[in-house]
Design a protein around this motif. Structure first.
Motif, PDB file in Angstrom:
ATOM      1  N   ALA A 187       0.757  -1.027  -0.111  1.00  0.00           N
ATOM      2  CA  ALA A 187      -0.059  -0.127  -0.025  1.00  0.00           C
ATOM      3  C   ALA A 187       0.856   1.164   0.006  1.00  0.00           C
ATOM      4  O   ALA A 187       0.606   1.976  -0.621  1.00  0.00           O
ATOM      5  CB  ALA A 187      -0.859   0.009   1.364  1.00  0.00           C
ATOM      6  N   PHE A 188       2.029   1.066   0.792  1.00  0.00           N
ATOM      7  CA  PHE A 188       2.859   2.338   0.643  1.00  0.00           C
ATOM      8  C   PHE A 188       3.353   2.555  -0.574  1.00  0.00           C
ATOM      9  O   PHE A 188       3.587   3.642  -1.027  1.00  0.00           O
ATOM     10  CB  PHE A 188       4.016   2.019   1.656  1.00  0.00           C
ATOM     11  CG  PHE A 188       4.997   3.404   1.822  1.00  0.00           C
ATOM     12  CD1 PHE A 188       4.590   4.480   2.305  1.00  0.00           C
ATOM     13  CD2 PHE A 188       6.285   3.145   1.318  1.00  0.00           C
ATOM     14  CE1 PHE A 188       5.555   5.561   2.494  1.00  0.00           C
ATOM     15  CE2 PHE A 188       7.047   4.181   1.426  1.00  0.00           C
ATOM     16  CZ  PHE A 188       6.715   5.398   1.779  1.00  0.00           C
ATOM     17  N   LEU A 189       3.772   1.563  -1.469  1.00  0.00           N
ATOM     18  CA  LEU A 189       4.325   1.627  -2.683  1.00  0.00           C
ATOM     19  C   LEU A 189       3.355   1.777  -3.835  1.00  0.00           C
ATOM     20  O   LEU A 189       3.505   1.826  -5.108  1.00  0.00           O
ATOM     21  CB  LEU A 189       5.084   0.328  -3.024  1.00  0.00           C
ATOM     22  CG  LEU A 189       6.509   0.257  -2.219  1.00  0.00           C
ATOM     23  CD1 LEU A 189       7.146  -1.148  -2.337  1.00  0.00           C
ATOM     24  CD2 LEU A 189       7.359   1.500  -2.206  1.00  0.00           C
ATOM     25  N   GLN A 190       2.158   2.047  -3.225  1.00  0.00           N
ATOM     26  CA  GLN A 190       0.919   2.286  -4.155  1.00  0.00           C
ATOM     27  C   GLN A 190       0.611   1.128  -5.263  1.00  0.00           C
ATOM     28  O   GLN A 190       0.406   1.367  -6.527  1.00  0.00           O
ATOM     29  CB  GLN A 190       0.920   3.572  -4.911  1.00  0.00           C
ATOM     30  CG  GLN A 190       0.818   4.862  -3.916  1.00  0.00           C
ATOM     31  CD  GLN A 190       1.110   6.276  -4.543  1.00  0.00           C
ATOM     32  OE1 GLN A 190       1.317   6.458  -5.811  1.00  0.00           O
ATOM     33  NE2 GLN A 190       0.971   7.082  -3.576  1.00  0.00           N
ATOM     34  N   GLY A 191       0.871  -0.071  -4.758  1.00  0.00           N
ATOM     35  CA  GLY A 191       0.624  -1.244  -5.611  1.00  0.00           C
ATOM     36  C   GLY A 191      -0.824  -1.734  -5.482  1.00  0.00           C
ATOM     37  O   GLY A 191      -1.340  -1.345  -4.588  1.00  0.00           O
ATOM     38  N   THR A 192      -0.898  -2.717  -6.065  1.00  0.00           N
ATOM     39  CA  THR A 192      -2.249  -3.533  -5.865  1.00  0.00           C
ATOM     40  C   THR A 192      -2.007  -4.721  -4.707  1.00  0.00           C
ATOM     41  O   THR A 192      -1.091  -5.641  -4.976  1.00  0.00           O
ATOM     42  CB  THR A 192      -2.906  -4.457  -7.199  1.00  0.00           C
ATOM     43  OG1 THR A 192      -2.875  -3.146  -7.873  1.00  0.00           O
ATOM     44  CG2 THR A 192      -3.976  -5.000  -7.020  1.00  0.00           C
ATOM     45  N   VAL A 193      -2.767  -4.621  -3.705  1.00  0.00           N
ATOM     46  CA  VAL A 193      -2.575  -5.552  -2.685  1.00  0.00           C
ATOM     47  C   VAL A 193      -3.046  -7.175  -3.045  1.00  0.00           C
ATOM     48  O   VAL A 193      -4.270  -7.009  -3.363  1.00  0.00           O
ATOM     49  CB  VAL A 193      -3.252  -5.082  -1.235  1.00  0.00           C
ATOM     50  CG1 VAL A 193      -2.923  -6.150  -0.206  1.00  0.00           C
ATOM     51  CG2 VAL A 193      -2.565  -3.868  -0.828  1.00  0.00           C
ATOM     52  N   TRP A 194      -2.429  -8.130  -2.789  1.00  0.00           N
ATOM     53  CA  TRP A 194      -2.811  -9.347  -2.971  1.00  0.00           C
ATOM     54  C   TRP A 194      -3.752  -9.745  -1.819  1.00  0.00           C
ATOM     55  O   TRP A 194      -3.321  -9.608  -0.913  1.00  0.00           O
ATOM     56  CB  TRP A 194      -1.736 -10.340  -3.202  1.00  0.00           C
ATOM     57  CG  TRP A 194      -2.187 -11.698  -3.394  1.00  0.00           C
ATOM     58  CD1 TRP A 194      -2.608 -12.290  -4.614  1.00  0.00           C
ATOM     59  CD2 TRP A 194      -1.777 -13.004  -2.832  1.00  0.00           C
ATOM     60  NE1 TRP A 194      -3.066 -13.553  -4.543  1.00  0.00           N
ATOM     61  CE2 TRP A 194      -2.383 -14.172  -3.413  1.00  0.00           C
ATOM     62  CE3 TRP A 194      -1.149 -13.072  -1.775  1.00  0.00           C
ATOM     63  CZ2 TRP A 194      -2.271 -15.195  -3.132  1.00  0.00           C
ATOM     64  CZ3 TRP A 194      -0.824 -14.510  -1.145  1.00  0.00           C
ATOM     65  CH2 TRP A 194      -1.584 -15.322  -1.965  1.00  0.00           C
ATOM     66  N   PRO A 195      -5.143 -10.025  -2.361  1.00  0.00           N
ATOM     67  CA  PRO A 195      -6.098 -10.585  -1.354  1.00  0.00           C
ATOM     68  C   PRO A 195      -5.717 -11.826  -0.307  1.00  0.00           C
ATOM     69  O   PRO A 195      -5.921 -11.682   0.851  1.00  0.00           O
ATOM     70  CB  PRO A 195      -7.181 -10.909  -2.104  1.00  0.00           C
ATOM     71  CG  PRO A 195      -7.256 -10.404  -3.444  1.00  0.00           C
ATOM     72  CD  PRO A 195      -5.670 -10.243  -3.621  1.00  0.00           C
ATOM     73  N   GLY A 196      -4.592 -12.581  -0.805  1.00  0.00           N
ATOM     74  CA  GLY A 196      -4.218 -13.592  -0.038  1.00  0.00           C
ATOM     75  C   GLY A 196      -3.406 -12.970   1.332  1.00  0.00           C
ATOM     76  O   GLY A 196      -3.427 -13.658   2.450  1.00  0.00           O
TER      77      GLY A 196
END
Length: 87
Positions: free
Chosen positions: A48-57
């Motif tokens: 989240a800090f790197l503004q990426g997509t968080v894997w739901p796992g």
């Protein structure tokens, strides 16, 4: 040198080896779940800090492992209190 204290030292061989095995397994499981949960939480926060997509796992791992570890640690405390009352 002899033990001159009023309380005798416990004999390390006096305990039954398999007596604390369930508590040890419970503790190791709680520590492992807490470690996995914290790693998942760290992965979510870094992503989240790197503004990426968080894997739901990772989110599911943090949601499941951390509360499960907390419950197991509470059970460890209750088990320890009950063992001290019996002793």
């Amino acid at each position: 040198m002899a033990n001159t204290s009023p309380h005798p030292l416990p004999d390390p061989g006096s305990r039954t080896p398999g007596r604390n095995l369930p508590r040890l397994v419970l503790m190791m499981t709680a520590v492992a779940l807490a470690g996995v949960g914290l790693l998942c939480l760290a992965a979510v926060l870094i992503t989240a800090f790197l503004q990426g997509t968080v894997w739901p796992g990772f989110v599911a791992g943090a949601y499941v492992c951390l509360p499960a570890a907390f419950v197991l640690m509470i059970l460890m405390v209750i088990s320890g209190v009950r063992a001290r009352k019996r002793a």
